[in-house]
Design a protein around this motif. Structure first.
Motif, short mmCIF file in Angstrom:
data_model
loop_
_atom_site.label_atom_id
_atom_site.label_comp_id
_atom_site.label_asym_id
_atom_site.label_seq_id
_atom_site.Cartn_x
_atom_site.Cartn_y
_atom_site.Cartn_z
N GLY A 217 0.80 -1.22 0.00
CA GLY A 217 0.00 0.00 0.00
C GLY A 217 0.83 1.26 0.00
O GLY A 217 0.38 2.32 -0.45
N LEU A 218 2.05 1.18 0.52
CA LEU A 218 2.98 2.32 0.47
C LEU A 218 3.76 2.33 -0.84
O LEU A 218 4.02 3.39 -1.41
CB LEU A 218 3.94 2.27 1.65
CG LEU A 218 3.36 2.55 3.03
CD1 LEU A 218 4.44 2.40 4.09
CD2 LEU A 218 2.76 3.95 3.08
N LEU A 219 4.13 1.16 -1.32
CA LEU A 219 4.94 1.09 -2.54
C LEU A 219 4.18 1.66 -3.73
O LEU A 219 4.79 2.33 -4.58
CB LEU A 219 5.33 -0.36 -2.82
CG LEU A 219 6.34 -0.99 -1.85
CD1 LEU A 219 6.54 -2.46 -2.15
CD2 LEU A 219 7.67 -0.24 -1.90
N LEU A 220 2.88 1.43 -3.81
CA LEU A 220 2.13 1.94 -4.95
C LEU A 220 2.05 3.45 -4.97
O LEU A 220 1.84 4.07 -6.02
CB LEU A 220 0.71 1.36 -4.96
CG LEU A 220 0.56 -0.13 -5.28
CD1 LEU A 220 -0.91 -0.52 -5.33
CD2 LEU A 220 1.25 -0.50 -6.59
N MET A 221 2.22 4.08 -3.81
CA MET A 221 2.19 5.54 -3.72
C MET A 221 3.58 6.17 -3.85
O MET A 221 3.71 7.38 -3.90
CB MET A 221 1.56 5.96 -2.40
CG MET A 221 0.10 5.58 -2.26
SD MET A 221 -0.99 6.75 -3.07
CE MET A 221 -0.99 8.07 -1.84
N ASP A 222 4.61 5.33 -3.89
CA ASP A 222 5.99 5.82 -3.97
C ASP A 222 6.31 6.10 -5.43
O ASP A 222 6.43 5.19 -6.25
CB ASP A 222 6.93 4.76 -3.39
CG ASP A 222 8.37 5.24 -3.30
OD1 ASP A 222 8.73 6.22 -3.99
OD2 ASP A 222 9.14 4.63 -2.53
N GLN A 223 6.51 7.37 -5.76
CA GLN A 223 6.73 7.75 -7.15
C GLN A 223 8.09 7.29 -7.67
O GLN A 223 8.34 7.34 -8.88
CB GLN A 223 6.60 9.27 -7.32
CG GLN A 223 5.22 9.79 -6.95
CD GLN A 223 4.09 9.16 -7.76
OE1 GLN A 223 4.06 9.26 -8.98
NE2 GLN A 223 3.17 8.47 -7.09
N CYS A 312 -18.84 -8.31 -1.01
CA CYS A 312 -19.14 -9.22 0.09
C CYS A 312 -20.04 -8.63 1.17
O CYS A 312 -20.53 -9.34 2.04
CB CYS A 312 -17.86 -9.73 0.73
SG CYS A 312 -16.98 -8.48 1.73
N GLY A 313 -20.24 -7.31 1.17
CA GLY A 313 -21.11 -6.68 2.16
C GLY A 313 -20.42 -6.24 3.43
O GLY A 313 -21.03 -5.57 4.27
N THR A 314 -19.16 -6.58 3.61
CA THR A 314 -18.40 -6.16 4.79
C THR A 314 -18.18 -4.64 4.75
O THR A 314 -17.97 -4.07 3.68
CB THR A 314 -17.04 -6.88 4.83
OG1 THR A 314 -17.25 -8.30 4.84
CG2 THR A 314 -16.23 -6.48 6.06
N ALA A 315 -18.22 -4.01 5.92
CA ALA A 315 -18.01 -2.56 5.97
C ALA A 315 -16.61 -2.20 5.51
O ALA A 315 -15.61 -2.80 5.96
CB ALA A 315 -18.24 -2.05 7.38
N ILE A 316 -16.52 -1.24 4.62
CA ILE A 316 -15.21 -0.76 4.13
C ILE A 316 -14.50 -0.02 5.26
O ILE A 316 -15.08 0.80 5.96
CB ILE A 316 -15.38 0.16 2.91
CG1 ILE A 316 -16.06 -0.59 1.76
CG2 ILE A 316 -14.04 0.74 2.48
CD1 ILE A 316 -15.29 -1.80 1.27
N VAL A 317 -13.23 -0.34 5.41
CA VAL A 317 -12.41 0.25 6.47
C VAL A 317 -11.68 1.49 5.95
O VAL A 317 -11.22 1.51 4.80
CB VAL A 317 -11.38 -0.78 6.98
CG1 VAL A 317 -10.35 -0.13 7.90
CG2 VAL A 317 -12.09 -1.91 7.71
N LEU A 318 -11.58 2.49 6.80
CA LEU A 318 -10.76 3.67 6.52
C LEU A 318 -9.67 3.75 7.58
O LEU A 318 -9.95 3.72 8.78
CB LEU A 318 -11.60 4.95 6.55
CG LEU A 318 -10.82 6.27 6.55
CD1 LEU A 318 -10.00 6.41 5.28
CD2 LEU A 318 -11.77 7.45 6.72
N GLU A 319 -8.43 3.83 7.15
CA GLU A 319 -7.32 4.01 8.07
C GLU A 319 -6.30 4.95 7.44
O GLU A 319 -6.42 5.31 6.27
CB GLU A 319 -6.67 2.67 8.40
CG GLU A 319 -6.02 1.98 7.21
CD GLU A 319 -5.32 0.70 7.62
OE1 GLU A 319 -4.08 0.73 7.78
OE2 GLU A 319 -6.01 -0.34 7.77
N GLU A 320 -5.32 5.34 8.22
CA GLU A 320 -4.25 6.17 7.69
C GLU A 320 -3.03 5.32 7.44
O GLU A 320 -2.65 4.48 8.27
CB GLU A 320 -3.91 7.31 8.66
CG GLU A 320 -4.86 8.47 8.59
CD GLU A 320 -4.29 9.74 9.20
OE1 GLU A 320 -3.13 9.71 9.67
OE2 GLU A 320 -5.00 10.75 9.21
N MET A 321 -2.44 5.51 6.30
CA MET A 321 -1.17 4.87 5.97
C MET A 321 -0.23 5.95 5.47
O MET A 321 -0.47 6.54 4.41
CB MET A 321 -1.36 3.76 4.93
CG MET A 321 -0.07 3.09 4.50
SD MET A 321 -0.30 1.71 3.34
CE MET A 321 -0.67 0.36 4.47
#
Length: 334
Positions: A217-223, A312-321
């Protein structure tokens, strides 16, 4: 922050409207006065977009590097020439979804449409950033008649031809560079599917990701790892791959890493074509129209914290990375 598709669209707009013409340059705000003085009167000869950065070349090997960052934007005014490859025969702007169905242009109230979504050629005033929305039109749809247009707000740099004006506001970077400095800046960036050989870009991306202990999740944001992916595409690509964003890069199967690159190639092309970050596939024409008109119907997980996963109906999670918002499904992306 503008993501890669927006910057490529901005570069294409410069190629259609600014490149090949002498340019009057000024810094109404004053913060780029010396640089503007160097550019003033020169012909723009080339434009390149790499990830989230744009490089505009002027005669005598002078380059302008612009990184819009979180708050930067380009405003265009005047005769805006739209991309002829997506203009329909009757002069209206058409749009093709992933299934190949031609439908009329849908205007996004949230404002992700591109310059070409206004139709062209015509006189108009538009803002180009991640929201890429049309502004400044009168009640009858006609643009402001005053030329050149008045300066509005804090304009770092104004580039003016006989018929087109481009105003830059709030960029993270706006600087002159030599050819060697441009090459060095581009070399530091990760591969961009539209720069160089995509197959070579895939190999570079896979090699870097597969040796890193850093979460994917960090690597994809690393330009420096891959160019152009921002918060929206990051969340959507990880969901589409059913990949936990906390998985170390070196633990992601090679075939999955390759799938991420190829998905980025595909999504970037769709974003450039439509001007919108469309990340849902196989929509029927009505669902596609809704998605184009509203971001709420366009994404799998982005900006859907607490809402049920579409699969799947599971609640989507929001977090900080790394101080950025991350949306993901803890069930589908286990």
């Amino acid at each position: 922050m503008p993501e890669g598709h927006s910057v490529h669209r901005i570069a294409r707009q410069f190629d259609r409207n600014i490149v090949g013409r002498p340019v009057r340059a000024s810094s109404p705000q004053g913060r780029f006065a010396e640089g503007a003085a160097v550019l003033d009167g020169r012909e723009a000869v080339e434009v390149r977009a790499v990830g989230k950065q744009m490089f505009l070349a002027f005669e005598n090997e002078v380059w302008l590097r612009v990184h819009l960052g979180m708050y930067g934007a380009w405003d265009f005014a005047g005769e805006i020439l739209a991309d002829p490859t997506i203009a329909s025969a009757n002069g209206r702007m058409g749009q093709t979804n992933q299934r190949g169905t031609d439908i009329d242009r849908v205007y996004d109230d949230a404002g992700e449409n591109s310059l070409s979504s206004i139709g062209a050629p015509r006189r108009s005033r538009v803002r180009v950033r991640m929201s890429e929305q049309t502004t400044g039109l009168g009640a009858d749809g006609e643009a402001e008649a005053e030329w050149p247009p008045p300066v509005v707000g804090q304009v770092r740099l104004r580039l003016l031809t006989d018929v087109t004006c481009a105003d830059l506001r709030g960029p993270t970077a706006c600087q002159l560079q030599t050819p060697d400095e441009v090459l060095a800046a581009i070399t530091k960036l990760g591969p961009d599917p539209l720069v160089g050989d995509p197959a070579e870009g895939e190999e570079r991306f896979v090699a870097v990701v597969r040796r890193k202990p850093t979460p994917i999740g960090l690597l994809l944001m690393d330009q420096n790892v891959v160019s152009g992916i921002g918060n929206v595409y990051r969340a959507e690509m990880l969901f589409r791959a059913r990949l936990n964003p906390h998985t170390p890069g070196r633990d992601v199967l090679e075939e999955v890493v390759r799938g991420l690159w190829r998905d980025w190639v595909r999504l970037l092309a769709i974003g450039i074509e439509t001007g919108q970050m469309m990340t849902m596939d196989d929509l029927d024409p009505e669902a596609y129209r809704r998605a184009m008109a509203s971001r709420d119907d366009r994404h799998w997980v982005y900006h859907r914290a607490g809402l049920p996963c579409r699969v799947c109906g599971t609640a989507i999670v929001l977090e900080e990375m790394a101080a950025r918002k991350l949306y993901w499904c803890p069930n589908c992306q286990r």
